[in-house]
Design a protein around this motif. Structure first.
Motif, short mmCIF file in Angstrom:
data_model
loop_
_atom_site.label_atom_id
_atom_site.label_comp_id
_atom_site.label_asym_id
_atom_site.label_seq_id
_atom_site.Cartn_x
_atom_site.Cartn_y
_atom_site.Cartn_z
N MET A 1 49.29 32.81 22.05
CA MET A 1 48.72 33.44 23.24
C MET A 1 49.29 32.76 24.47
N ASN A 2 49.57 33.56 25.46
CA ASN A 2 50.14 33.06 26.70
C ASN A 2 49.02 32.44 27.55
N VAL A 3 49.17 31.16 27.91
CA VAL A 3 48.16 30.43 28.66
C VAL A 3 48.07 30.95 30.11
N ARG A 4 49.10 31.54 30.61
CA ARG A 4 49.14 31.99 32.00
C ARG A 4 48.18 33.15 32.27
N ILE A 5 47.97 34.01 31.31
CA ILE A 5 47.11 35.17 31.53
C ILE A 5 45.66 34.76 31.78
N PRO A 6 45.03 33.89 30.95
CA PRO A 6 43.66 33.47 31.28
C PRO A 6 43.57 32.74 32.62
N CYS A 7 44.60 31.96 32.97
CA CYS A 7 44.59 31.26 34.26
C CYS A 7 44.64 32.27 35.40
N LEU A 8 45.48 33.29 35.26
CA LEU A 8 45.59 34.32 36.29
C LEU A 8 44.27 35.07 36.44
N ILE A 9 43.66 35.43 35.32
CA ILE A 9 42.37 36.13 35.36
C ILE A 9 41.32 35.26 36.02
N SER A 10 41.28 33.98 35.69
CA SER A 10 40.31 33.07 36.31
C SER A 10 40.55 32.97 37.81
N PHE A 11 41.81 32.86 38.23
CA PHE A 11 42.13 32.78 39.65
C PHE A 11 41.67 34.04 40.39
N LEU A 12 41.96 35.21 39.82
CA LEU A 12 41.58 36.47 40.46
C LEU A 12 40.07 36.59 40.59
N MET A 13 39.34 36.15 39.56
CA MET A 13 37.87 36.22 39.62
C MET A 13 37.34 35.31 40.71
N VAL A 14 37.82 34.08 40.77
CA VAL A 14 37.35 33.12 41.78
C VAL A 14 37.75 33.60 43.17
N ALA A 15 38.98 34.10 43.32
CA ALA A 15 39.45 34.56 44.62
C ALA A 15 38.62 35.74 45.11
N SER A 16 38.30 36.67 44.25
CA SER A 16 37.53 37.83 44.68
C SER A 16 36.10 37.45 45.03
N ILE A 17 35.52 36.51 44.30
CA ILE A 17 34.15 36.08 44.60
C ILE A 17 34.11 35.29 45.90
N SER A 18 35.12 34.47 46.16
CA SER A 18 35.12 33.63 47.36
C SER A 18 35.60 34.36 48.61
N GLY A 19 36.09 35.57 48.45
CA GLY A 19 36.53 36.34 49.61
C GLY A 19 37.97 36.13 49.98
N VAL A 20 38.72 35.37 49.19
CA VAL A 20 40.12 35.14 49.50
C VAL A 20 40.89 36.45 49.49
N MET A 21 40.49 37.36 48.63
CA MET A 21 41.18 38.63 48.53
C MET A 21 40.33 39.75 49.12
N ALA A 22 39.60 39.45 50.16
CA ALA A 22 38.70 40.44 50.77
C ALA A 22 39.51 41.62 51.31
N ALA A 23 38.86 42.77 51.31
CA ALA A 23 39.49 43.98 51.84
C ALA A 23 39.65 43.85 53.35
N PRO A 24 40.61 44.57 53.93
CA PRO A 24 40.76 44.53 55.38
C PRO A 24 39.48 44.96 56.07
N ALA A 25 39.25 44.41 57.24
CA ALA A 25 38.04 44.75 57.98
C ALA A 25 37.99 46.24 58.28
N LYS A 26 36.81 46.80 58.18
CA LYS A 26 36.60 48.21 58.48
C LYS A 26 36.39 48.38 59.98
N ALA A 27 36.93 49.45 60.52
CA ALA A 27 36.76 49.72 61.95
C ALA A 27 35.28 49.89 62.27
N PRO A 28 34.84 49.38 63.41
CA PRO A 28 33.42 49.49 63.78
C PRO A 28 33.03 50.93 64.11
N ASP A 29 31.76 51.23 63.97
CA ASP A 29 31.23 52.54 64.35
C ASP A 29 30.59 52.36 65.72
N CYS A 30 31.31 52.72 66.76
CA CYS A 30 30.88 52.44 68.13
C CYS A 30 30.69 53.71 68.95
#
Length: 120
Positions: free
Chosen positions: A1-30
């Protein structure tokens, strides 16, 4: 088994939870800011009588919100004011807004004098 795949999955999970990969800001409703300025413009020009307005029928539709950098958006609204008699007043507004403040610029108000509809 390739060790890189679980590391990549772990990184993506942590990054998405911490907001590192947050979606671009939405335009305000003004819509309220340009709506208030447009109303004042029509009133000051003597085009509308405040006592005759049906404010519950006011409708604002955002036509565009373009990012301008540094958290600013150029917003374009079509706003319709209605008198109690049913007569309507249409305006197009442009202004800058951010997620912190809707009044990041003045409001340009363009009064729509005719809207013939499709096919005309």
């Amino acid at each position: 088994m390739n060790v890189r795949i679980p590391c990549l999955i772990s990184f993506l999970m942590v990054a998405s939870i911490s907001g590192v990969m947050a979606a671009p800001a939405k335009a305000p409703d003004c819509a309220d800011w340009p709506g208030s300025i447009a109303y004042g413009t029509l009133k000051n020009a003597g085009m509308i009588d405040p006592d005759q307005m049906d404010f519950t029928a006011t409708k604002a539709t955002r036509l565009a919100a373009e990012p301008r950098g540094h958290g600013l958006y150029r917003e374009v609204y079509h706003i319709t004011f209605r008198e109690k008699s049913g007569k309507t007043f249409d305006v197009i507004t442009t202004s800058d807004a951010s997620n912190e403040e809707c009044s990041m610029s003045g409001v340009d108000v363009f009064i729509v004098t005719a809207h013939p509809g499709p096919g005309l």
